[in-house]
Design an enzyme around this catalytic site. Structure first.
Site, PDB file in Angstrom:
ATOM      1  N   LYS A   1       7.060   5.903  20.173  1.00  0.00           N
ATOM      2  CA  LYS A   1       6.229   6.219  18.995  1.00  0.00           C
ATOM      3  C   LYS A   1       4.746   6.202  19.362  1.00  0.00           C
ATOM      4  CE  LYS A   1       5.957   5.859  14.096  1.00  0.00           C
ATOM      5  NZ  LYS A   1       4.798   5.289  13.469  1.00  0.00           N
TER       6      LYS A   1
ATOM      7  N   ASN B   1       2.657  -0.023  12.371  1.00  0.00           N
ATOM      8  CA  ASN B   1       2.518   0.708  13.635  1.00  0.00           C
ATOM      9  C   ASN B   1       2.008  -0.212  14.739  1.00  0.00           C
ATOM     10  OD1 ASN B   1       3.249   3.458  13.525  1.00  0.00           O
ATOM     11  ND2 ASN B   1       1.376   4.025  12.448  1.00  0.00           N
TER      12      ASN B   1
ATOM     13  N   GLU C   1      -6.847   0.635  13.156  1.00  0.00           N
ATOM     14  CA  GLU C   1      -5.929  -0.330  13.779  1.00  0.00           C
ATOM     15  C   GLU C   1      -6.054  -0.235  15.311  1.00  0.00           C
ATOM     16  OE1 GLU C   1      -2.522   1.279  11.319  1.00  0.00           O
ATOM     17  OE2 GLU C   1      -2.144  -0.870  11.104  1.00  0.00           O
TER      18      GLU C   1
ATOM     19  N   GLY D   1       0.855  -1.186   0.000  1.00  0.00           N
ATOM     20  CA  GLY D   1       0.000   0.000   0.000  1.00  0.00           C
ATOM     21  C   GLY D   1       0.882   1.223   0.000  1.00  0.00           C
TER      22      GLY D   1
ATOM     23  N   LEU E   1       2.862   2.677   2.502  1.00  0.00           N
ATOM     24  CA  LEU E   1       4.199   2.576   3.088  1.00  0.00           C
ATOM     25  C   LEU E   1       5.026   1.435   2.461  1.00  0.00           C
ATOM     26  CD1 LEU E   1       5.846   4.063   5.230  1.00  0.00           C
ATOM     27  CD2 LEU E   1       5.025   2.415   6.921  1.00  0.00           C
TER      28      LEU E   1
HETATM   29  N1  LIG Z   1       0.984   5.524   5.617  1.00  0.00           N
HETATM   30  C1  LIG Z   1       1.860   6.059   6.499  1.00  0.00           C
HETATM   31  O1  LIG Z   1       2.321   7.201   6.331  1.00  0.00           O
HETATM   32  C2  LIG Z   1       2.307   5.296   7.691  1.00  0.00           C
HETATM   33  C3  LIG Z   1       1.817   4.031   7.957  1.00  0.00           C
HETATM   34  N2  LIG Z   1       2.288   3.334   9.045  1.00  0.00           N
HETATM   35  C4  LIG Z   1       1.800   1.973   9.307  1.00  0.00           C
HETATM   36  O2  LIG Z   1       2.150   1.125   8.214  1.00  0.00           O
HETATM   37  C5  LIG Z   1       1.174   0.072   8.038  1.00  0.00           C
HETATM   38  C6  LIG Z   1       0.651   0.111   6.600  1.00  0.00           C
HETATM   39  O3  LIG Z   1      -0.012   1.355   6.413  1.00  0.00           O
HETATM   40  P1  LIG Z   1      -0.366   1.934   4.962  1.00  0.00           P
HETATM   41  O4  LIG Z   1       0.720   1.634   4.010  1.00  0.00           O
HETATM   42  O5  LIG Z   1      -0.768   3.329   5.186  1.00  0.00           O
HETATM   43  O6  LIG Z   1      -1.644   1.029   4.615  1.00  0.00           O
HETATM   44  P2  LIG Z   1      -2.325   0.722   3.199  1.00  0.00           P
HETATM   45  O7  LIG Z   1      -3.755   0.424   3.474  1.00  0.00           O
HETATM   46  O8  LIG Z   1      -1.991   1.793   2.229  1.00  0.00           O
HETATM   47  O9  LIG Z   1      -1.578  -0.612   2.729  1.00  0.00           O
HETATM   48  C7  LIG Z   1      -1.928  -1.905   3.102  1.00  0.00           C
HETATM   49  C8  LIG Z   1      -1.817  -2.781   1.877  1.00  0.00           C
HETATM   50  O10 LIG Z   1      -2.065  -4.148   2.235  1.00  0.00           O
HETATM   51  C9  LIG Z   1      -2.729  -4.726   1.134  1.00  0.00           C
HETATM   52  N3  LIG Z   1      -3.444  -5.959   1.462  1.00  0.00           N
HETATM   53  C10 LIG Z   1      -4.436  -6.142   2.363  1.00  0.00           C
HETATM   54  N4  LIG Z   1      -4.880  -7.405   2.300  1.00  0.00           N
HETATM   55  C11 LIG Z   1      -4.150  -8.026   1.331  1.00  0.00           C
HETATM   56  C12 LIG Z   1      -4.166  -9.321   0.778  1.00  0.00           C
HETATM   57  N5  LIG Z   1      -5.016 -10.257   1.210  1.00  0.00           N
HETATM   58  N6  LIG Z   1      -3.296  -9.617  -0.212  1.00  0.00           N
HETATM   59  C13 LIG Z   1      -2.446  -8.675  -0.664  1.00  0.00           C
HETATM   60  N7  LIG Z   1      -2.374  -7.420  -0.185  1.00  0.00           N
HETATM   61  C14 LIG Z   1      -3.229  -7.102   0.791  1.00  0.00           C
HETATM   62  C15 LIG Z   1      -3.713  -3.659   0.707  1.00  0.00           C
HETATM   63  O11 LIG Z   1      -4.186  -3.976  -0.585  1.00  0.00           O
HETATM   64  P3  LIG Z   1      -5.528  -3.296  -1.173  1.00  0.00           P
HETATM   65  O12 LIG Z   1      -5.074  -1.983  -1.706  1.00  0.00           O
HETATM   66  O13 LIG Z   1      -5.972  -4.234  -2.216  1.00  0.00           O
HETATM   67  O14 LIG Z   1      -6.476  -3.151  -0.021  1.00  0.00           O
HETATM   68  C16 LIG Z   1      -2.829  -2.428   0.779  1.00  0.00           C
HETATM   69  O15 LIG Z   1      -2.152  -2.229  -0.437  1.00  0.00           O
HETATM   70  C17 LIG Z   1       0.112   0.352   9.117  1.00  0.00           C
HETATM   71  O16 LIG Z   1       0.376  -0.406  10.265  1.00  0.00           O
HETATM   72  C18 LIG Z   1       0.287   1.852   9.422  1.00  0.00           C
HETATM   73  O17 LIG Z   1      -0.171   2.216  10.719  1.00  0.00           O
HETATM   74  C19 LIG Z   1       3.277   3.835   9.850  1.00  0.00           C
HETATM   75  C20 LIG Z   1       3.788   5.092   9.627  1.00  0.00           C
HETATM   76  C21 LIG Z   1       3.314   5.921   8.560  1.00  0.00           C
HETATM   77  C1  LIG Z   2       4.699   8.601  11.796  1.00  0.00           C
HETATM   78  C2  LIG Z   2       3.298   9.029  11.549  1.00  0.00           C
HETATM   79  C3  LIG Z   2       3.020  10.167  12.441  1.00  0.00           C
HETATM   80  C4  LIG Z   2       3.193   9.431  10.120  1.00  0.00           C
HETATM   81  O1  LIG Z   2       4.367   9.654   9.599  1.00  0.00           O
HETATM   82  C5  LIG Z   2       2.357   7.906  11.767  1.00  0.00           C
HETATM   83  O2  LIG Z   2       2.727   6.960  12.390  1.00  0.00           O
HETATM   84  C6  LIG Z   2       0.975   7.918  11.277  1.00  0.00           C
HETATM   85  O3  LIG Z   2       0.540   8.856  10.616  1.00  0.00           O
HETATM   86  O4  LIG Z   2       0.297   6.940  11.594  1.00  0.00           O
END
Ligand SMILES: NC(=O)C1=CN([C@@H]2O[C@H](COP(=O)(O)OP(=O)(O)OC[C@H]3O[C@@H](n4cnc5c(N)ncnc54)[C@H](OP(=O)(O)O)[C@@H]3O)[C@@H](O)[C@H]2O)C=CC1
Ligand SMILES: CC(C)(CO)C(=O)C(=O)O
Length: 309
Positions: free
Chosen positions: A194, A109, A277, A15, A17
């Site tokens: 964090k 996270n 979450e 997704g 990140l």
């Molecule tokens: N975004 C940010 O700036 C930050 C995020 N985080 C943490 O990082 C983690 C990810 O966040 P983020 O990237 O925003 O989340 P997203 O929702 O953007 O990404 C999650 C991905 O997982 C995929 N997925 C879910 N189920 C499946 C499956 N069965 N098969 C394949 N792929 C699957 C989703 O696909 P689909 O698109 O098809 O649903 C999606 O692309 C979280 O824990 C978040 O709290 C931490 C710091 C910053």
């Molecule tokens: C680190 C931060 C604050 C985004 O960079 C985050 O963890 C979030 O948005 O969930």
């Protein structure tokens, strides 16, 4: 992988990140395979792009993608970027890509992610990577970074795990890919520090209807609640053996004041109708703090509120 070498890397949860890491590492010459679900066809047609805060772009015209983990095969490293609400999928998505020496890196996270990986793969190295990076997927395969300079990641090994042996090589590869990386000797302490930000600012901004961080910082009552939540987390961290100093609360509040109207990832989830979450970021810290005798009334109220949404 040897120091300076190139790894074969699988991104499970591509997704916002996960794709950010994958695009940067692929550009740096690693062989990166992305597991995609809903984005598979659009990315097959149009590739992937990372748009940086200054509008500069990193483009992967034909990334190596799969819509089934079996197609990715065993990898040197696997980066887990699923939302923690999907951790029950570890047991189906990960075995096809994890060999006996595969390094597992969770960029998620909250609490319990490294432990869940170690439970499934007790002999594999596991690293937690805590991301102070803010990215958003605005279209399939199109990731926007909205923190100038992209922020940074803090990496640490899970307790009692041989991930420690891989921290240097991981830091070197991330840095070479343009991902600023610091090492921590205590993943637990880094996680609780964090959480001191994530709990008030991911939680309260959702609880008040999906607002930016300025809506909390600029409202005296909400600001007081944010400080109280930070203190509860800090004291729970202390009780668990992590020496987080009182001044850290002021530091985080001061940092957040500078952010302006920042939308935490949970707010974006909430506004897009995705599940919050709650377990990893809110309920597990409440349970862990309460179990070591820390009173956490504000966090209890926040969890109850988030459960109702
Ligand atoms: N975004 C940010 O700036 C930050 C995020 N985080 C943490 O990082 C983690 C990810 O966040 P983020 O990237 O925003 O989340 P997203 O929702 O953007 O990404 C999650 C991905 O997982 C995929 N997925 C879910 N189920 C499946 C499956 N069965 N098969 C394949 N792929 C699957 C989703 O696909 P689909 O698109 O098809 O649903 C999606 O692309 C979280 O824990 C978040 O709290 C931490 C710091 C910053
Ligand atoms: C680190 C931060 C604050 C985004 O960079 C985050 O963890 C979030 O948005 O969930």
């Amino acid at each position: 992988m040897e120091t300076g070498g190139k790894a074969s890397i699988g991104i499970i949860g591509s997704g916002a990140l996960g794709s950010y890491f994958g695009i940067r590492l692929a550009k740096a010459g690693h062989s990166v395979g992305f597991l995609l679900r809903s984005d598979y066809e659009p990315v097959q047609q149009r590739g992937m792009r990372l748009v940086l805060a200054g509008d500069q772009e990193v483009i992967l015209p034909s990334p190596d993608i799969a819509n089934d983990p079996d197609q990715l095969g065993k990898r040197d490293w696997v980066i887990v970027g699923l939302k923690t609400t999907r951790n029950h999928l570890f047991k189906t998505l990960l075995p096809p890509v994890v060999g006996p020496d595969t390094l597992l890196i969770t960029i998620q996270n909250g609490l319990g992610n490294a432990e869940a990986l170690m439970e499934l793969f007790p002999d594999n190295p596991v690293i937690g990577a805590l991301c102070q990076i803010g990215v958003n997927r605005k279209a399939p395969g199109e990731i926007h970074s909205f923190v100038p300079g992209d922020g940074f990641v803090q990496i640490g090994a899970a307790v009692g795990n041989r991930g420690n042996d891989y921290l240097d090589v991981c830091q070197e590869a991330f840095e070479a890919a343009g991902i600023r990386t610091k090492k921590t000797a205590s993943l637990g302490e880094a996680l609780w520090r964090k959480l001191m930000w994530n709990v008030p600012f991911n939680g309260l901004t959702v609880a008040i209807g999906g607002k930016g961080t300025d809506a909390v910082c600029g409202n005296p009552e909400l600001r007081q609640t944010a400080v109280a939540l930070m203190e509860e987390i800090r004291l729970a961290g202390n009780a668990l053996g992590y020496p987080i100093e009182p001044a850290y609360t002021d530091k985080l509040m001061g940092f957040t004041d500078q952010l302006g109207s920042y939308m935490a990832s949970s707010v974006l989830d909430w506004l897009d109708g995705r599940r919050l979450e709650v377990e990893a970021i809110f309920r597990k810290p409440l349970e862990a703090g309460t179990a070591v005798g820390v009173d956490m009334p504000e966090l209890k109220k926040l969890v109850e509120k988030l459960d109702q949404l």
